[in-house]
Design a protein around this motif. Structure first.
Motif, PDB file in Angstrom:
ATOM      1  N   SER A 256       0.831  -1.212   0.000  1.00  0.00           N
ATOM      2  CA  SER A 256       0.000   0.000   0.000  1.00  0.00           C
ATOM      3  C   SER A 256       0.861   1.256   0.000  1.00  0.00           C
ATOM      4  CB  SER A 256      -0.940   0.003   1.210  1.00  0.00           C
ATOM      5  OG  SER A 256      -0.219   0.072   2.422  1.00  0.00           O
ATOM      6  N   THR A 257       2.007   1.199   0.683  1.00  0.00           N
ATOM      7  CA  THR A 257       2.917   2.343   0.689  1.00  0.00           C
ATOM      8  C   THR A 257       3.458   2.608  -0.702  1.00  0.00           C
ATOM      9  OG1 THR A 257       3.569   1.914   2.985  1.00  0.00           O
ATOM     10  CG2 THR A 257       5.044   3.284   1.670  1.00  0.00           C
ATOM     11  N   ALA A 258       3.899   1.550  -1.369  1.00  0.00           N
ATOM     12  CA  ALA A 258       4.425   1.694  -2.729  1.00  0.00           C
ATOM     13  C   ALA A 258       3.343   2.169  -3.690  1.00  0.00           C
ATOM     14  CB  ALA A 258       5.011   0.364  -3.198  1.00  0.00           C
ATOM     15  N   LYS A 259       2.142   1.651  -3.510  1.00  0.00           N
ATOM     16  CA  LYS A 259       1.028   2.062  -4.365  1.00  0.00           C
ATOM     17  C   LYS A 259       0.693   3.530  -4.145  1.00  0.00           C
ATOM     18  CE  LYS A 259      -2.452   0.879  -7.154  1.00  0.00           C
ATOM     19  NZ  LYS A 259      -2.267   0.304  -8.499  1.00  0.00           N
ATOM     20  N   MET A 260       0.737   3.948  -2.900  1.00  0.00           N
ATOM     21  CA  MET A 260       0.407   5.322  -2.544  1.00  0.00           C
ATOM     22  C   MET A 260       1.368   6.317  -3.179  1.00  0.00           C
ATOM     23  SD  MET A 260      -1.475   7.395  -0.678  1.00  0.00           S
ATOM     24  CE  MET A 260      -1.368   9.048   0.009  1.00  0.00           C
TER      25      MET A 260
ATOM     26  N   SER B 226      19.079 -11.083   3.910  1.00  0.00           N
ATOM     27  CA  SER B 226      17.997 -10.519   4.701  1.00  0.00           C
ATOM     28  C   SER B 226      16.771 -10.077   3.890  1.00  0.00           C
ATOM     29  CB  SER B 226      18.512  -9.327   5.516  1.00  0.00           C
ATOM     30  OG  SER B 226      18.960  -8.291   4.661  1.00  0.00           O
ATOM     31  N   VAL B 227      16.952  -9.726   2.623  1.00  0.00           N
ATOM     32  CA  VAL B 227      15.819  -9.227   1.840  1.00  0.00           C
ATOM     33  C   VAL B 227      14.832 -10.361   1.589  1.00  0.00           C
ATOM     34  CG1 VAL B 227      15.057  -8.157  -0.315  1.00  0.00           C
ATOM     35  CG2 VAL B 227      17.235  -7.450   0.727  1.00  0.00           C
ATOM     36  N   MET B 228      13.643 -10.257   2.180  1.00  0.00           N
ATOM     37  CA  MET B 228      12.647 -11.304   1.999  1.00  0.00           C
ATOM     38  C   MET B 228      11.420 -10.835   1.199  1.00  0.00           C
ATOM     39  SD  MET B 228       9.950 -10.451   4.286  1.00  0.00           S
ATOM     40  CE  MET B 228       9.195 -12.029   4.598  1.00  0.00           C
ATOM     41  N   PHE B 229      11.335  -9.495   0.966  1.00  0.00           N
ATOM     42  CA  PHE B 229      10.247  -8.982   0.136  1.00  0.00           C
ATOM     43  C   PHE B 229      10.643  -7.616  -0.422  1.00  0.00           C
ATOM     44  CE2 PHE B 229       6.524  -6.320  -0.525  1.00  0.00           C
ATOM     45  CZ  PHE B 229       5.761  -7.115  -1.371  1.00  0.00           C
ATOM     46  N   THR B 230      10.302  -7.373  -1.685  1.00  0.00           N
ATOM     47  CA  THR B 230      10.519  -6.053  -2.289  1.00  0.00           C
ATOM     48  C   THR B 230       9.338  -5.719  -3.198  1.00  0.00           C
ATOM     49  OG1 THR B 230      11.656  -6.846  -4.283  1.00  0.00           O
ATOM     50  CG2 THR B 230      13.025  -6.399  -2.352  1.00  0.00           C
ATOM     51  N   VAL B 231       9.088  -4.423  -3.342  1.00  0.00           N
ATOM     52  CA  VAL B 231       8.131  -3.937  -4.330  1.00  0.00           C
ATOM     53  C   VAL B 231       8.736  -2.681  -4.952  1.00  0.00           C
ATOM     54  CG1 VAL B 231       6.833  -2.682  -2.564  1.00  0.00           C
ATOM     55  CG2 VAL B 231       5.749  -3.188  -4.743  1.00  0.00           C
ATOM     56  N   ASN B 232       8.601  -2.559  -6.266  1.00  0.00           N
ATOM     57  CA  ASN B 232       9.256  -1.487  -7.032  1.00  0.00           C
ATOM     58  C   ASN B 232      10.773  -1.539  -6.854  1.00  0.00           C
ATOM     59  OD1 ASN B 232       6.846  -0.461  -8.047  1.00  0.00           O
ATOM     60  ND2 ASN B 232       6.631   1.075  -6.426  1.00  0.00           N
ATOM     61  N   ASN B 233      11.329  -2.738  -6.929  1.00  0.00           N
ATOM     62  CA  ASN B 233      12.760  -2.887  -6.645  1.00  0.00           C
ATOM     63  C   ASN B 233      13.657  -2.358  -7.751  1.00  0.00           C
ATOM     64  OD1 ASN B 233      12.048  -5.029  -8.368  1.00  0.00           O
ATOM     65  ND2 ASN B 233      13.758  -6.281  -7.638  1.00  0.00           N
ATOM     66  N   HIS B 234      13.063  -1.780  -8.813  1.00  0.00           N
ATOM     67  CA  HIS B 234      13.891  -1.124  -9.832  1.00  0.00           C
ATOM     68  C   HIS B 234      14.541   0.149  -9.282  1.00  0.00           C
ATOM     69  CE1 HIS B 234       9.835   0.638 -10.106  1.00  0.00           C
ATOM     70  NE2 HIS B 234      10.487   1.762 -10.334  1.00  0.00           N
ATOM     71  N   VAL B 235      14.031   0.671  -8.174  1.00  0.00           N
ATOM     72  CA  VAL B 235      14.568   1.910  -7.613  1.00  0.00           C
ATOM     73  C   VAL B 235      16.018   1.735  -7.180  1.00  0.00           C
ATOM     74  CG1 VAL B 235      14.369   3.580  -5.722  1.00  0.00           C
ATOM     75  CG2 VAL B 235      12.315   2.815  -6.925  1.00  0.00           C
ATOM     76  N   THR B 236      16.308   0.681  -6.441  1.00  0.00           N
ATOM     77  CA  THR B 236      17.691   0.431  -6.013  1.00  0.00           C
ATOM     78  C   THR B 236      18.241  -0.893  -6.518  1.00  0.00           C
ATOM     79  OG1 THR B 236      17.113  -0.711  -3.952  1.00  0.00           O
ATOM     80  CG2 THR B 236      17.237   1.703  -3.875  1.00  0.00           C
TER      81      THR B 236
END
Length: 216
Positions: A17-21, A39-49
């Motif tokens: 919801s944060t990424a969508k917002m 440690s990374v277990m979930f990402t959304v919009n991971n093209h940013v970094t």
């Protein structure tokens, strides 16, 4: 371990919801700090970094935990630069289990490069009050220069048009042209035009009135 996994997964809807917002420039990453090497277990919009599931954290210790502003398990608004020189503004909040042990981190990474460019444009485009005042003062100092430029324009316009048997309608058209170009907005321009055309100031004003009446 299963309990920890479920607790961390419960933050996924908040991440989405944060990424969508905030749109495609906003990346959200959830870290499982019980598995620091991956440690990374979930990402959304991971093209940013470019964060990928299974990678380790980058800024947690050196930037977040060691910051003097890190309080109450979060640090907001710190920045870092990507390999391709984009500025990322980030916030990190720690996640604790029921025993208050840190088990994860919720990270928001926002690509602010476009905003930085916009800010630079706005800073250039919009002057502050003091800058405006400075510009006004400079304009006052340059009045003499502006008057000189207009004088040259008047002389050039008339020089290109005047001839010994110039008729009344030709003079009116010449004055119409200068009026359209804003020549008569300058103080003293009527007198200068009258002198160069060999007519009175009153005649110039009468021509201007005639032009105005015909256009209305």
């Amino acid at each position: 371990m299963e309990e920890i996994k479920k607790l961390l997964e419960s933050f996924i809807p908040i991440a989405k919801s944060t990424a969508k917002m905030f749109g495609s420039n906003c990346e959200v990453v959830i870290h499982d700090l019980t598995n620091p090497q991956a440690s990374v277990m979930f990402t959304v919009n991971n093209h940013v970094t470019g964060r990928e599931i299974g990678q380790s954290f980058d800024h947690l210790v050196k930037t977040v935990l060691q910051s003097k502003d890190f309080k109450e398990d979060y640090l907001a608004g710190y920045t870092f630069v990507t390999a391709d020189l984009r500025t990322i503004r980030s916030s990190t909040s720690l996640i604790r289990d029921s025993k208050q042990k840190v088990i994860g981190a919720f990270c928001i990474n926002f690509d602010v490069e476009a905003l930085n460019q916009m800010q630079q444009f706005m800073n250039t485009f919009l002057s502050t009050h003091d800058e405006v005042q400075d510009n006004v003062k400079k304009s006052d100092n340059d009045i003499g220069n502006v008057e000189g430029i207009v004088d040259q324009l008047i002389q050039q316009i008339i020089q290109n048009s005047v001839h010994p048997v110039m008729k009344r309608h030709e003079k009116i058209e010449l004055i119409r042209f200068m009026d359209e170009k804003g020549i008569f907005l300058m103080k003293g321009s009527v007198e200068k035009v009258a002198s160069l055309l060999g007519i009175s100031k009153v005649t110039v004003y009468s021509y201007l009135d005639e032009i105005k009446n015909k256009s209305s």
